[in-house]
Design a protein around this motif. Structure first.
Motif, PDB file in Angstrom:
ATOM      1  N   LEU A 123      15.980   7.418   4.479  1.00  0.00           N
ATOM      2  CA  LEU A 123      15.811   8.668   3.739  1.00  0.00           C
ATOM      3  C   LEU A 123      14.372   8.913   3.284  1.00  0.00           C
ATOM      4  O   LEU A 123      14.100   9.908   2.608  1.00  0.00           O
ATOM      5  CB  LEU A 123      16.733   8.665   2.511  1.00  0.00           C
ATOM      6  N   ASP A 124      13.490   8.003   3.645  1.00  0.00           N
ATOM      7  CA  ASP A 124      12.080   8.097   3.260  1.00  0.00           C
ATOM      8  C   ASP A 124      11.918   8.140   1.730  1.00  0.00           C
ATOM      9  O   ASP A 124      11.273   9.026   1.175  1.00  0.00           O
ATOM     10  CB  ASP A 124      11.426   9.325   3.911  1.00  0.00           C
ATOM     11  N   LEU A 125      12.558   7.160   1.066  1.00  0.00           N
ATOM     12  CA  LEU A 125      12.490   7.020  -0.388  1.00  0.00           C
ATOM     13  C   LEU A 125      12.103   5.588  -0.722  1.00  0.00           C
ATOM     14  O   LEU A 125      12.340   4.675   0.067  1.00  0.00           O
ATOM     15  CB  LEU A 125      13.866   7.298  -1.017  1.00  0.00           C
ATOM     16  N   ASN A 126      11.560   5.377  -1.921  1.00  0.00           N
ATOM     17  CA  ASN A 126      11.305   3.989  -2.304  1.00  0.00           C
ATOM     18  C   ASN A 126      12.601   3.375  -2.852  1.00  0.00           C
ATOM     19  O   ASN A 126      13.532   4.088  -3.233  1.00  0.00           O
ATOM     20  CB  ASN A 126      10.118   3.862  -3.278  1.00  0.00           C
ATOM     21  N   THR A 127      12.650   2.076  -2.910  1.00  0.00           N
ATOM     22  CA  THR A 127      13.871   1.360  -3.274  1.00  0.00           C
ATOM     23  C   THR A 127      14.351   1.722  -4.672  1.00  0.00           C
ATOM     24  O   THR A 127      15.558   1.867  -4.900  1.00  0.00           O
ATOM     25  CB  THR A 127      13.650  -0.163  -3.157  1.00  0.00           C
ATOM     26  N   ASN A 128      13.443   1.872  -5.620  1.00  0.00           N
ATOM     27  CA  ASN A 128      13.850   2.225  -6.979  1.00  0.00           C
ATOM     28  C   ASN A 128      14.511   3.596  -7.041  1.00  0.00           C
ATOM     29  O   ASN A 128      15.475   3.796  -7.786  1.00  0.00           O
ATOM     30  CB  ASN A 128      12.653   2.172  -7.928  1.00  0.00           C
ATOM     31  N   THR A 129      14.022   4.528  -6.245  1.00  0.00           N
ATOM     32  CA  THR A 129      14.634   5.854  -6.192  1.00  0.00           C
ATOM     33  C   THR A 129      16.039   5.760  -5.618  1.00  0.00           C
ATOM     34  O   THR A 129      16.972   6.404  -6.108  1.00  0.00           O
ATOM     35  CB  THR A 129      13.771   6.820  -5.344  1.00  0.00           C
ATOM     36  N   VAL A 130      16.211   4.945  -4.584  1.00  0.00           N
ATOM     37  CA  VAL A 130      17.537   4.746  -3.988  1.00  0.00           C
ATOM     38  C   VAL A 130      18.489   4.161  -5.030  1.00  0.00           C
ATOM     39  O   VAL A 130      19.624   4.632  -5.190  1.00  0.00           O
ATOM     40  CB  VAL A 130      17.460   3.827  -2.746  1.00  0.00           C
ATOM     41  N   LEU A 131      18.048   3.149  -5.752  1.00  0.00           N
ATOM     42  CA  LEU A 131      18.884   2.528  -6.784  1.00  0.00           C
ATOM     43  C   LEU A 131      19.289   3.539  -7.856  1.00  0.00           C
ATOM     44  O   LEU A 131      20.451   3.583  -8.279  1.00  0.00           O
ATOM     45  CB  LEU A 131      18.151   1.349  -7.427  1.00  0.00           C
ATOM     46  N   THR A 132      18.343   4.365  -8.277  1.00  0.00           N
ATOM     47  CA  THR A 132      18.636   5.384  -9.286  1.00  0.00           C
ATOM     48  C   THR A 132      19.660   6.387  -8.762  1.00  0.00           C
ATOM     49  O   THR A 132      20.616   6.740  -9.457  1.00  0.00           O
ATOM     50  CB  THR A 132      17.340   6.122  -9.695  1.00  0.00           C
TER      51      THR A 132
END
Length: 167
Positions: free
Chosen positions: A135-144
């Protein structure tokens, strides 16, 4: 060439069911989901030379499917369906209970930014890092987003009358 085709056929057989489930989660239409999966494999075959690492083939195909789904809505307007109607899905093991319907409806009502990572994790079994890559996101954004998606689903299903009736 024959070995490459055999390898791709094996990949298709292994991933078709889970890609179909993911497509159903995106579009909620069995015919469209089948078309999306077929187009995904067709595009995958045509651009197989672009795949640098065979271990990444699964995530690569999920990305192609997600892009195909986006392209679908760029080309046409989605069909209007009655939101109260259960989809007619000829898949063994498809849960048609009221609770499952309520869960699918709550999932469909999630914003795509929350629904997409959740589907990739639950259906695809991808890690947060892999979801971030797709999704072209960083891991913290995915977790949130996963946290918010689950919280929203939990809140909607807790307040849902079908849940109370099932207890």
């Amino acid at each position: 060439m024959a070995k490459l085709r055999t390898d791709f056929d094996t990949l298709v057989k292994a991933l078709a069911p889970e890609l179909y489930r993911y497509a159903m989660g995106l579009c909620h239409n069995p015919h469209t989901a089948e078309d999306l999966v077929q187009e995904t494999f067709l595009r995958g075959w045509r651009s197989r030379k672009d795949l640098r690492d065979a271990k990444a083939a699964r995530a690569w195909l999920y990305t192609i499917l997600r892009n195909e789904h986006a392209r679908l809505y760029e080309r046409q307007r989605p069909e209007a369906h009655d939101p109260n109607e259960l989809p007619d899905v000829p898949v063994r093991g498809y849960d048609t209970s009221a609770a499952a319907f309520a869960t699918r409806r709550a999932l469909a009502e999630l914003e795509p930014e929350y629904r997409d990572p959740l589907l990739l994790q639950v259906i695809g079994g991808f890690s947060c890092k892999e979801i971030g890559g797709i999704l072209d996101l960083n891991t913290n954004t995915v977790l949130t987003r996963l946290f918010r998606a689950r919280k929203t689903l939990r809140d909607r299903l807790t307040d849902h009358p079908l849940k109370e009736a099932a207890q």
